[in-house]
Scaffold this motif. Structure first.
Motif, PDB file in Angstrom:
ATOM      1  N   UNK A 123       0.836  -1.195   0.000  1.00 15.12           N
ATOM      2  CA  UNK A 123       0.000   0.000   0.000  1.00 15.12           C
ATOM      3  C   UNK A 123       0.871   1.245   0.000  1.00 15.12           C
ATOM      4  N   UNK A 124       0.262   2.362  -0.386  1.00 18.81           N
ATOM      5  CA  UNK A 124       0.926   3.656  -0.303  1.00 18.81           C
ATOM      6  C   UNK A 124       1.211   3.956   1.166  1.00 18.81           C
ATOM      7  N   UNK A 125       2.440   4.320   1.497  1.00 22.69           N
ATOM      8  CA  UNK A 125       2.823   4.507   2.898  1.00 22.69           C
ATOM      9  C   UNK A 125       1.994   5.579   3.595  1.00 22.69           C
ATOM     10  N   UNK A 126       1.555   6.573   2.853  1.00 11.56           N
ATOM     11  CA  UNK A 126       0.816   7.671   3.475  1.00 11.56           C
ATOM     12  C   UNK A 126      -0.668   7.364   3.600  1.00 11.56           C
ATOM     13  N   UNK A 127      -1.267   6.806   2.558  1.00 11.66           N
ATOM     14  CA  UNK A 127      -2.728   6.644   2.536  1.00 11.66           C
ATOM     15  C   UNK A 127      -3.192   5.238   2.927  1.00 11.66           C
ATOM     16  N   UNK A 128      -2.336   4.234   2.771  1.00  8.57           N
ATOM     17  CA  UNK A 128      -2.631   2.876   3.254  1.00  8.57           C
ATOM     18  C   UNK A 128      -3.955   2.327   2.734  1.00  8.57           C
ATOM     19  N   UNK A 129      -4.278   2.618   1.478  1.00 10.90           N
ATOM     20  CA  UNK A 129      -5.575   2.213   0.947  1.00 10.90           C
ATOM     21  C   UNK A 129      -5.560   0.835   0.297  1.00 10.90           C
ATOM     22  N   UNK A 130      -6.660   0.079   0.498  1.00  4.17           N
ATOM     23  CA  UNK A 130      -6.864  -1.174  -0.226  1.00  4.17           C
ATOM     24  C   UNK A 130      -8.272  -1.156  -0.811  1.00  4.17           C
ATOM     25  N   UNK A 131      -8.419  -1.809  -1.972  1.00  2.00           N
ATOM     26  CA  UNK A 131      -9.747  -1.962  -2.574  1.00  2.00           C
ATOM     27  C   UNK A 131     -10.269  -3.353  -2.274  1.00  2.00           C
ATOM     28  N   UNK A 132     -11.530  -3.405  -1.864  1.00  2.00           N
ATOM     29  CA  UNK A 132     -12.199  -4.687  -1.661  1.00  2.00           C
ATOM     30  C   UNK A 132     -13.268  -4.793  -2.742  1.00  2.00           C
ATOM     31  N   UNK A 133     -13.110  -5.787  -3.618  1.00  2.00           N
ATOM     32  CA  UNK A 133     -14.030  -5.966  -4.739  1.00  2.00           C
ATOM     33  C   UNK A 133     -14.848  -7.224  -4.492  1.00  2.00           C
ATOM     34  N   UNK A 134     -16.159  -7.043  -4.281  1.00  2.00           N
ATOM     35  CA  UNK A 134     -17.065  -8.164  -4.021  1.00  2.00           C
ATOM     36  C   UNK A 134     -17.770  -8.555  -5.315  1.00  2.00           C
ATOM     37  N   UNK A 135     -17.675  -9.843  -5.668  1.00  2.00           N
ATOM     38  CA  UNK A 135     -18.425 -10.387  -6.797  1.00  2.00           C
ATOM     39  C   UNK A 135     -18.992 -11.733  -6.368  1.00  2.00           C
ATOM     40  N   UNK A 136     -19.797 -12.340  -7.231  1.00  2.00           N
ATOM     41  CA  UNK A 136     -20.412 -13.618  -6.884  1.00  2.00           C
ATOM     42  C   UNK A 136     -19.357 -14.627  -6.443  1.00  2.00           C
ATOM     43  N   UNK A 137     -19.404 -14.999  -5.164  1.00  2.00           N
ATOM     44  CA  UNK A 137     -18.556 -16.070  -4.660  1.00  2.00           C
ATOM     45  C   UNK A 137     -17.113 -15.715  -4.376  1.00  2.00           C
ATOM     46  N   UNK A 138     -16.710 -14.460  -4.596  1.00  2.00           N
ATOM     47  CA  UNK A 138     -15.291 -14.144  -4.423  1.00  2.00           C
ATOM     48  C   UNK A 138     -15.108 -12.712  -3.912  1.00  2.00           C
ATOM     49  N   UNK A 139     -14.073 -12.545  -3.080  1.00  2.00           N
ATOM     50  CA  UNK A 139     -13.619 -11.215  -2.663  1.00  2.00           C
ATOM     51  C   UNK A 139     -12.190 -11.042  -3.147  1.00  2.00           C
ATOM     52  N   UNK A 140     -11.947  -9.954  -3.887  1.00  2.00           N
ATOM     53  CA  UNK A 140     -10.588  -9.609  -4.301  1.00  2.00           C
ATOM     54  C   UNK A 140     -10.130  -8.409  -3.489  1.00  2.00           C
ATOM     55  N   UNK A 141      -8.938  -8.519  -2.929  1.00  2.00           N
ATOM     56  CA  UNK A 141      -8.333  -7.418  -2.184  1.00  2.00           C
ATOM     57  C   UNK A 141      -7.143  -6.929  -2.990  1.00  2.00           C
ATOM     58  N   UNK A 142      -7.167  -5.640  -3.356  1.00  2.00           N
ATOM     59  CA  UNK A 142      -6.163  -5.092  -4.270  1.00  2.00           C
ATOM     60  C   UNK A 142      -5.510  -3.872  -3.630  1.00  2.00           C
ATOM     61  N   UNK A 143      -4.179  -3.798  -3.742  1.00  2.00           N
ATOM     62  CA  UNK A 143      -3.472  -2.605  -3.275  1.00  2.00           C
ATOM     63  C   UNK A 143      -2.414  -2.218  -4.291  1.00  2.00           C
ATOM     64  N   UNK A 144      -2.157  -0.918  -4.380  1.00  2.00           N
ATOM     65  CA  UNK A 144      -1.103  -0.386  -5.254  1.00  2.00           C
ATOM     66  C   UNK A 144      -0.356   0.694  -4.496  1.00  2.00           C
ATOM     67  N   UNK A 145       0.798   1.089  -5.028  1.00  2.00           N
ATOM     68  CA  UNK A 145       1.558   2.173  -4.408  1.00  2.00           C
ATOM     69  C   UNK A 145       2.125   3.109  -5.466  1.00  2.00           C
ATOM     70  N   UNK A 146       2.881   4.089  -5.013  1.00  2.00           N
ATOM     71  CA  UNK A 146       3.387   5.122  -5.926  1.00  2.00           C
ATOM     72  C   UNK A 146       4.395   4.573  -6.922  1.00  2.00           C
ATOM     73  N   UNK A 147       4.973   3.410  -6.641  1.00  2.00           N
ATOM     74  CA  UNK A 147       5.950   2.792  -7.566  1.00  2.00           C
ATOM     75  C   UNK A 147       5.250   1.905  -8.593  1.00  2.00           C
ATOM     76  N   UNK A 148       3.916   2.009  -8.683  1.00  2.00           N
ATOM     77  CA  UNK A 148       3.122   1.212  -9.632  1.00  2.00           C
ATOM     78  C   UNK A 148       3.188  -0.285  -9.338  1.00  2.00           C
ATOM     79  N   UNK A 149       3.496  -0.652  -8.110  1.00  2.00           N
ATOM     80  CA  UNK A 149       3.481  -2.052  -7.712  1.00  2.00           C
ATOM     81  C   UNK A 149       2.070  -2.427  -7.268  1.00  2.00           C
ATOM     82  N   UNK A 150       1.748  -3.707  -7.369  1.00  2.00           N
ATOM     83  CA  UNK A 150       0.373  -4.123  -7.049  1.00  2.00           C
ATOM     84  C   UNK A 150       0.366  -5.465  -6.319  1.00  2.00           C
ATOM     85  N   UNK A 151      -0.536  -5.561  -5.364  1.00  2.00           N
ATOM     86  CA  UNK A 151      -0.786  -6.845  -4.686  1.00  2.00           C
ATOM     87  C   UNK A 151      -2.257  -7.192  -4.855  1.00  2.00           C
ATOM     88  N   UNK A 152      -2.550  -8.483  -5.050  1.00  2.00           N
ATOM     89  CA  UNK A 152      -3.939  -8.913  -5.142  1.00  2.00           C
ATOM     90  C   UNK A 152      -4.094 -10.261  -4.446  1.00  2.00           C
TER      91      UNK A 152
END
Length: 373
Positions: A281-310
């Motif tokens: 996550x971005x060190x300052x804002x610490x934001x994550x996206x929670x995406x709910x769809x049928x049968x699944x939750x995706x947790x996504x984070x990005x930072x200023x270096x364009x890196x991503x976790x899912x």
């Protein structure tokens, strides 16, 4: 003049009970000291920072004359910690200097007059009295204390709201971005002279000290709320604190009552997935996206270096897709401080707060506002 002879642990334990509130730097030098009073075989230690005062009394100390002195709390604590566990210790007072002897070790400390030491006078009997087990109160504190604000200009948010009504004790804390609520049953109905409901805002430092000191047992905690002070008595300890004078927000208006989307999560897998996502996550804002769809939750984070976790979790959810962002710290705080295996989340839409509760339990609620990511 010999004050007493005792063991190292018999002196260190009560000192550690009171020294936690002593400030390292203070405008009044005497507030860096602990007040030590010796009477017969009883030893009383007291520390204060003007806002909070802790006193503890122990017995069984051998010999010596009655006296009252103040001495540097941190220095005395460091000395005792450095001595062997089974050391026999003597305290001697001569010419305003306290000598601590243990075996071949000898330390001389400066003292200040006990008469100059400021004290908080506990309120008289008038007020609201409550009794609850220490374990229950400590667990309740853990469920809400993390949501307190830190150094907020709205000073009343830098504390915890305590509400006693009938046979129930409620606690509420909020920093404006999230709110935690927990309730528990008192051992006996509120004993109040004038009302069956009373409120108090405990300062942050008081809450943290209580969380540190209370035992994980069913031994009683007695609470007196009177005027602008609160008194907590448990075991040999008496803690007196000033209360925050202010109007706490109406928490009942903040807790949503009609969020249609309900999802039950296994707490540990959700906590682990959020911890992994938090790494990028971005060190300052610490934001994550929670995406709910049928049968699944995706947790996504990005930072200023364009890196991503899912991360993905299988869930029991059927309905419209929901994409909502949160400060991951606010989610980790609540999940780390609950012990249940399952947590219920209620959502409305991507712009509305989420409500976290425990299955079949109306005594805990956690509201967290969304953030744009």
């Amino acid at each position: 003049m010999l004050l007493l002879t005792t063991t190292r642990d018999a002196l260190l334990a009560p000192l550690q009970s009171v020294a936690g509130i002593v400030e390292k730097r203070h405008t009044l030098p005497i507030l860096s000291n602990v007040l030590i009073e010796k009477h017969a075989d009883q030893l009383t230690m007291l520390a204060t920072d003007i806002e909070i005062q802790i006193r503890t009394t122990t017995g069984g100390h051998i010999g010596g004359e009655d006296a009252s002195i103040t001495v540097g709390a941190r220095k005395l604590q460091d000395i005792l910690r450095a001595l062997p566990d089974s050391a026999e210790i003597s305290l001697t007072l001569d010419d305003k200097r306290l000598t601590v002897k243990a075996g071949r070790s000898r330390f001389q400390l400066q003292t200040l007059p006990a008469a100059d030491y400021p004290r908080l006078n506990p309120p008289e009997d008038a007020g609201a009295r409550l009794t609850i087990g220490q374990r229950a109160f400590k667990r309740q504190l853990a469920q809400v204390a993390y949501a307190m604000a830190q150094q907020d200009i709205r000073y009343y948010l830098n504390g915890l709201l305590l509400i006693a009504e009938g046979s129930e004790l409620r606690m509420v804390a909020t920093d404006g971005h999230r709110l935690a609520y927990a309730a528990s049953d008192l051992d006996a109905p509120l004993d109040a002279q004038h009302a069956q409901r009373t409120e108090a805002i405990l300062p942050r430092k008081t809450v943290l000290e209580l969380a540190r000191q209370l035992a994980d047992s069913d031994d009683p905690l007695e609470i007196l709320l009177a005027g602008n002070q609160a008194v907590f008595r448990f075991g040999p300890i008496e803690l007196v604190t000033k209360l925050i004078d202010g109007k706490f927000p109406d928490y009942e208006r903040v807790i949503p009552t009609a969020h249609p989307k309900l999802v039950s999560f296994a707490r540990q897998p959700l906590l682990a997935a959020l911890q992994r996502a938090a790494i990028l996550t971005n060190e300052k804002f610490r934001g994550v996206r929670m995406v709910l769809e049928d049968g699944v939750l995706r947790i996504v984070s990005t930072n200023a270096e364009q890196e991503e976790a899912m991360d993905e979790l299988e869930i029991d959810y059927q309905g419209d897709k929901l994409d909502i962002g949160f400060n991951v710290t606010y989610l980790l705080d609540v999940l780390n401080n609950l012990s249940s295996e399952t947590v219920d989340w209620r959502f409305n839409d991507g712009n509305s707060s989420a409500l976290i509760t425990l299955p079949g339990n109306e005594k805990f609620k956690y509201v967290v506002m969304p953030m744009r990511i």
